[in-house]
Design an enzyme around this catalytic site. Structure first.
Site, PDB file in Angstrom:
ATOM      1  N   ASN A 161       0.814  -1.215   0.000  1.00 24.63           N
ATOM      2  CA  ASN A 161       0.000   0.000   0.000  1.00 24.63           C
ATOM      3  C   ASN A 161       0.846   1.262   0.000  1.00 24.63           C
ATOM      4  OD1 ASN A 161       0.744  -0.931   2.613  1.00 24.63           O
ATOM      5  ND2 ASN A 161      -0.677   0.496   3.554  1.00 24.63           N
ATOM      6  N   ALA A 196       4.083  -8.508  -2.582  1.00 31.19           N
ATOM      7  CA  ALA A 196       3.953  -8.569  -4.040  1.00 31.19           C
ATOM      8  C   ALA A 196       3.426  -7.269  -4.638  1.00 31.19           C
ATOM      9  CB  ALA A 196       3.052  -9.736  -4.433  1.00 31.19           C
ATOM     10  N   GLU A 220       4.517  -4.991  -8.152  1.00 24.24           N
ATOM     11  CA  GLU A 220       3.685  -4.710  -9.332  1.00 24.24           C
ATOM     12  C   GLU A 220       3.220  -3.261  -9.388  1.00 24.24           C
ATOM     13  OE1 GLU A 220      -0.308  -6.550  -7.213  1.00 24.24           O
ATOM     14  OE2 GLU A 220       1.267  -7.828  -8.017  1.00 24.24           O
ATOM     15  N   HIS A 259       8.682  -9.556   9.341  1.00 21.50           N
ATOM     16  CA  HIS A 259       9.240 -10.777   9.914  1.00 21.50           C
ATOM     17  C   HIS A 259      10.383 -11.320   9.078  1.00 21.50           C
ATOM     18  CE1 HIS A 259       9.486 -15.104  10.927  1.00 21.50           C
ATOM     19  NE2 HIS A 259       9.390 -14.602  12.148  1.00 21.50           N
ATOM     20  N   THR A 317       0.766   0.598  12.713  1.00 14.56           N
ATOM     21  CA  THR A 317      -0.330   0.885  13.646  1.00 14.56           C
ATOM     22  C   THR A 317      -0.808  -0.357  14.386  1.00 14.56           C
ATOM     23  OG1 THR A 317      -1.927   0.602  11.838  1.00 14.56           O
ATOM     24  CG2 THR A 317      -1.163   2.842  12.274  1.00 14.56           C
ATOM     25  N   GLY A 356      15.924 -13.180  19.668  1.00 18.10           N
ATOM     26  CA  GLY A 356      17.279 -13.001  19.155  1.00 18.10           C
ATOM     27  C   GLY A 356      17.329 -12.283  17.824  1.00 18.10           C
ATOM     28  N   LYS A 357      16.233 -11.656  17.429  1.00 20.10           N
ATOM     29  CA  LYS A 357      16.181 -10.972  16.132  1.00 20.10           C
ATOM     30  C   LYS A 357      16.653  -9.522  16.218  1.00 20.10           C
ATOM     31  CE  LYS A 357      12.446 -14.076  14.860  1.00 20.10           C
ATOM     32  NZ  LYS A 357      10.981 -14.238  14.654  1.00 20.10           N
ATOM     33  N   ASP A 365       0.683   6.006  10.959  1.00 19.94           N
ATOM     34  CA  ASP A 365       0.573   5.742   9.527  1.00 19.94           C
ATOM     35  C   ASP A 365       1.887   6.176   8.883  1.00 19.94           C
ATOM     36  OD1 ASP A 365       0.096   5.862   6.796  1.00 19.94           O
ATOM     37  OD2 ASP A 365      -1.786   6.974   6.963  1.00 19.94           O
TER      38      ASP A 365
END
Length: 378
Positions: free
Chosen positions: A108, A134, A138, A305, A325, A345-346, A359
């Protein structure tokens, strides 16, 4: 109840409870005083600095800018001082280690006018790699072929469907845009399939490895589309030109997936194959090679993620900025605060991190103005 005029002790103790002495570390809440001459026509950098002690999300936006400037300015050792096996990751023009910056965004945001801001970052090599859904692939290409228009959130869906108008929030995309997209992309897919088949014929004893001409990945296809669109308004064009990989693990989840689906019939019995395993190896390897890693994540879900999980491979990112949000009460990935990623651990426990609840189309242009675009790029 007594008729005495004496203040009741219970109420007095509750309302007039004494505070502890205010610690020296406490910072006073202050905003922007527009009665001062310095506040008129304020630069973005100064505006953000003035928001630092305003509280609520204003302070988080200011903190996000500090973190982004931190990941941009970080420098490690000079390449000449490193043993050969440690000469990985990215280096500045003077040979010093610098941060690898992963940017993720949802589709978006490309549909919106934020696309131009994102393109600026890629055009001037300010990020190292991108993960998009995706639609972010596009819609960037489709906007070169035909425009997206302003609409309203309240426009009735039935009437729009009858008119061949697709609504994205308060944006409108004529369905003809997707017809133009099909006309543009099908010959490219034909050529890609032809090249893949040629690669299969020439495949030697090494088999189908990631470097084989027969191995096509989502990022390789996206790079090719950026080359073919050949338009400077496109994010993907600049990603191709500047060799910035764009990953899309859910490439089939959108119009481009429709085109790939249709192509399997037009190209029968041969069908193009895309290898997502080679892409995850490439993304995770970039993370492991990074001497310092930063994440800028606009939106949630898959794009967020995927980058966080890549940073797990190096035991966590050093810097993280989330802008979305989402709320955490439902356990969603978008809603999770950076602290949850620390538990996995990320993100490193000592990392500079913030989540801005906003936003992204509102706050990210302001953040970019105060960081990446605070000075004219070389």
């Amino acid at each position: 109840m007594s008729g005495s005029d004496k203040l009741p002790g219970l109420a007095s103790d509750a309302v007039l409870k004494q505070s502890i002495p205010v610690p020296d570390s406490f910072v006073e809440i202050k905003g922007i005083d527009y009665s001062k001459d310095s506040a008129y026509n304020m630069k973005a950098v100064d505006l953000i600095e003035s928001m630092k002690n305003m509280g609520f999300q204003a302070s988080s936006v200011s903190q996000a800018c500090e973190i982004i400037n931190g990941m941009r300015s970080w420098r490690g050792k000079h390449i000449d001082s490193l043993p050969e096996h440690e000469r990985t990751g990215e280096f500045d023009d003077e040979g010093y280690q610098k941060s690898t910056i992963f940017m993720g965004y949802t589709s978006n945001l490309i549909s919106s006018g934020l696309r131009d801001t994102l393109r600026f970052l890629v055009q001037h090599k300010m990020v190292s790699a991108i993960v998009s859904s995706a639609g972010g692939i596009e819609e960037d290409l489709i906007k070169v072929l035909a425009p997206t228009y302003m609409g309203e959130f309240s426009l009735p869906g039935k009437g729009l469907r009858d008119q061949g108008m697709n609504r994205i929030g308060n944006l409108l995309v004529p369905n003809d845009n997707y017809c133009k997209f099909e006309e543009w992309i099908v010959p490219i897919l034909d050529k890609c399939l032809e090249e893949q088949e040629e690669g299969m014929k020439k495949m030697g004893s090494d088999g189908l490895n990631a470097d084989s001409p027969a191995c096509w990945t989502p990022s390789k296809l996206i790079n090719r589309l950026g080359k073919e669109i050949n338009d400077e308004s496109s994010v993907l064009y600049w990603a191709h030109k500047n060799d910035i990989p764009v990953f899309c693990p859910a490439l089939t989840d959108g119009s481009i997936g429709d085109m790939l689906f249709f192509h399997t019939f037009k190209a029968s019995p041969q069908q193009i194959r895309l290898d997502i395993v080679a892409d995850i190896r490439k993304l995770n390897s970039m993370s492991m090679a990074a001497s310092n890693a930063g994440m800028i994540l606009l939106g949630g879900g898959l794009i967020k993620h995927h980058i966080c999980n890549a940073c797990l491979m190096r035991n966590g990112a050093d810097y993280a900025v989330y802008i979305n949000t989402g709320q955490e009460f439902d356990g969603s990935d978008a809603g999770a605060r950076p602290d949850e990623a620390i538990s996995w651990g990320k993100i490193k426990a000592e990392a500079k991190q913030v989540k801005v609840y906003a936003d992204a189309s509102i706050v990210f242009p302001l953040i970019v103005a105060a960081t990446f675009a605070s000075e004219k790029p070389n």
